[in-house]
Design an enzyme around this catalytic site. Structure first.
Site, PDB file in Angstrom:
ATOM      1  N   GLY A 138      36.963  14.505  10.825  1.00 55.68           N
ATOM      2  CA  GLY A 138      37.084  14.410   9.087  1.00 55.68           C
ATOM      3  C   GLY A 138      38.587  14.831   8.729  1.00 55.68           C
ATOM      4  O   GLY A 138      39.186  15.449   9.798  1.00 55.68           O
ATOM      5  N   CYS A 139      38.825  14.724   7.473  1.00 59.91           N
ATOM      6  CA  CYS A 139      40.267  14.748   7.149  1.00 59.91           C
ATOM      7  C   CYS A 139      40.604  16.384   6.991  1.00 59.91           C
ATOM      8  O   CYS A 139      41.555  16.830   7.669  1.00 59.91           O
ATOM      9  CB  CYS A 139      40.627  14.221   5.775  1.00 59.91           C
ATOM     10  SG  CYS A 139      39.289  14.557   4.523  1.00 59.91           S
ATOM     11  N   TYR A 140      39.587  17.386   6.162  1.00 61.42           N
ATOM     12  CA  TYR A 140      39.924  18.611   6.404  1.00 61.42           C
ATOM     13  C   TYR A 140      39.920  19.248   7.866  1.00 61.42           C
ATOM     14  O   TYR A 140      40.730  20.185   7.953  1.00 61.42           O
ATOM     15  CB  TYR A 140      38.917  19.267   5.487  1.00 61.42           C
ATOM     16  CG  TYR A 140      38.874  19.379   4.029  1.00 61.42           C
ATOM     17  CD1 TYR A 140      40.185  19.994   3.356  1.00 61.42           C
ATOM     18  CD2 TYR A 140      37.989  18.774   2.993  1.00 61.42           C
ATOM     19  CE1 TYR A 140      40.321  19.794   1.863  1.00 61.42           C
ATOM     20  CE2 TYR A 140      38.285  18.843   1.850  1.00 61.42           C
ATOM     21  CZ  TYR A 140      39.356  19.180   1.125  1.00 61.42           C
ATOM     22  OH  TYR A 140      39.491  19.272  -0.148  1.00 61.42           O
ATOM     23  N   THR A 148      40.795  17.884  10.727  1.00 63.95           N
ATOM     24  CA  THR A 148      41.999  17.469  11.302  1.00 63.95           C
ATOM     25  C   THR A 148      42.849  18.520  10.964  1.00 63.95           C
ATOM     26  O   THR A 148      43.630  19.130  11.756  1.00 63.95           O
ATOM     27  CB  THR A 148      42.088  16.210  10.991  1.00 63.95           C
ATOM     28  OG1 THR A 148      41.290  15.393  11.499  1.00 63.95           O
ATOM     29  CG2 THR A 148      43.652  15.781  11.701  1.00 63.95           C
ATOM     30  N   SER A 149      43.213  18.822   9.719  1.00 63.72           N
ATOM     31  CA  SER A 149      44.355  19.786   9.067  1.00 63.72           C
ATOM     32  C   SER A 149      44.012  21.036   9.726  1.00 63.72           C
ATOM     33  O   SER A 149      44.958  21.778  10.079  1.00 63.72           O
ATOM     34  CB  SER A 149      44.526  19.537   7.644  1.00 63.72           C
ATOM     35  OG  SER A 149      43.318  19.894   7.109  1.00 63.72           O
TER      36      SER A 149
END
Length: 344
Positions: free
Chosen positions: A153-155, A157-158
């Site tokens: 997921g994007c969150y 990953t960060s």
């Protein structure tokens, strides 16, 4: 591990198709794959947008293909699934039975715990529905030769790239608490029309949402070796949406058992990511605009204190490193291409 997805012989290219090509992540995948030297983009599938030309939806991307309705075709070597949560669960069995490689961008196959999946995604799934987790910086060897990948997921990953060196390195200094506030651009909510995401609602505005119940929370905890049901450290995640199109900006405040100098932590991070081509540990404060339209994750060790608190800032493009770019990075590893191919 032997790479069972070896590159095609001679000049033959890997054939790829995208199911869910009309969304933002699907469009970014289309753009990246059109220019990839080892991939031939065969089919773009959509549902409500089937029958429309891709270039009508995204004029900035030169592509003359028509979006097709997917009805079980299994012609390509690799399928990217860029669909709403729950849809990939229905499609994966037939694709795997046909011997196709799959990279799924949804959350359908990320969590090992079916109870956590049901609690956070509000959907049931089989206990066996968990694929290789495709975060190249953390699971490089597992991805090489894998046949099916669950894209992070994007969150997640960060946040994970901002935390991993302190959790997964050989260090005795334990993290006891993490407070994370991460702001995503509006594109993170997808392409569908919603009043609360309109210009008049989001211009000069910012708001938190899904506090304590965001679906990326168990994904983060699982990857760090613990769980939301029995956590080994205190974790608080506040996702927010901001008035910009793309990008995620995460501020991570950690508590360590023992104080650590910022320079020592930065050295740990540089060593941990020394072979990761898309992670940049920055001496200066990073910004969203530094990573937009790239597959990079920028990390800055902002401060540390004598009480053991540490502030780390990370930034990614949610549609690239947080979705399509990372998916192509996974494809490169799966099929033996250079990890950066088509992404720099």
């Amino acid at each position: 591990m032997m790479n069972t997805n070896a590159p095609m012989a001679g000049s033959e290219k890997l054939t790829v198709s995208i199911i869910g090509a009309s969304g933002y992540s699907g469009a970014e995948l289309t753009r990246l794959l059109l220019r990839h030297p080892h991939a031939e983009l065969e089919h773009l599938y959509a549902f409500s947008q089937a029958g429309n030309r891709f270039s009508e939806l995204y004029p900035a991307i030169t592509c003359d293909k028509t979006l097709e309705h997917y009805s079980g075709q299994c012609e390509s070597d690799l399928y990217f699934l860029a669909l709403p949560h729950g849809e990939a669960l229905k499609l994966l069995p037939a694709l795997e039975k046909a011997g196709k490689a799959v990279i799924d961008l949804s959350g359908d196959f990320r969590l090992r715990s079916t109870l956590e999946h049901e609690a956070f995604y509000k959907q049931t799934k089989p206990e066996t529905a968990c694929l290789t987790y495709g975060m190249p910086e953390l699971f490089h060897e597992r991805i090489i030769g894998a046949r099916s990948i669950s894209n992070p997921g994007c969150y997640a990953t960060s946040i994970l790239l901002g935390l991993a060196p302190l959790f997964l390195s050989e260090t005795e200094n334990r993290v006891t608490q993490v407070n994370c506030t991460a702001v995503s651009g509006i594109s993170g909510a997808g392409r569908s029309s919603k009043t609360e995401l309109s210009f008049s609602e989001m211009s000069e505005n910012m708001r938190a949402y899904k506090v304590g119940i965001h679906q990326h929370t168990p994904e983060i905890m699982q990857t760090l070796g613990t769980s939301v049901t029995d956590p080994s450290f205190d974790f608080t995640f506040t996702p927010m949406i901001g008035p910009f199109t793309r990008g995620i900006y995460a501020g991570l405040t950690l508590r360590l058992e023992k104080p650590e100098q910022a320079e020592t932590i930065e050295s740990l991070y540089r060593d941990f990511y020394r072979t990761a081509p898309f992670v940049r540990v920055r001496e200066q404060m990073t910004e969203v605009r530094h990573v937009v339209n790239t597959n990079f994750c920028d990390i800055h060790i902002a401060s540390s204190s004598k009480t053991g608190s540490v502030v780390i800032v990370s930034a990614i493009d949610n549609l690239l490193k947080g979705a399509a770019g990372q998916a192509v990075q996974n494809m490169n590893l799966m099929f033996g291409f250079d990890e950066t191919e088509g992404l720099l």
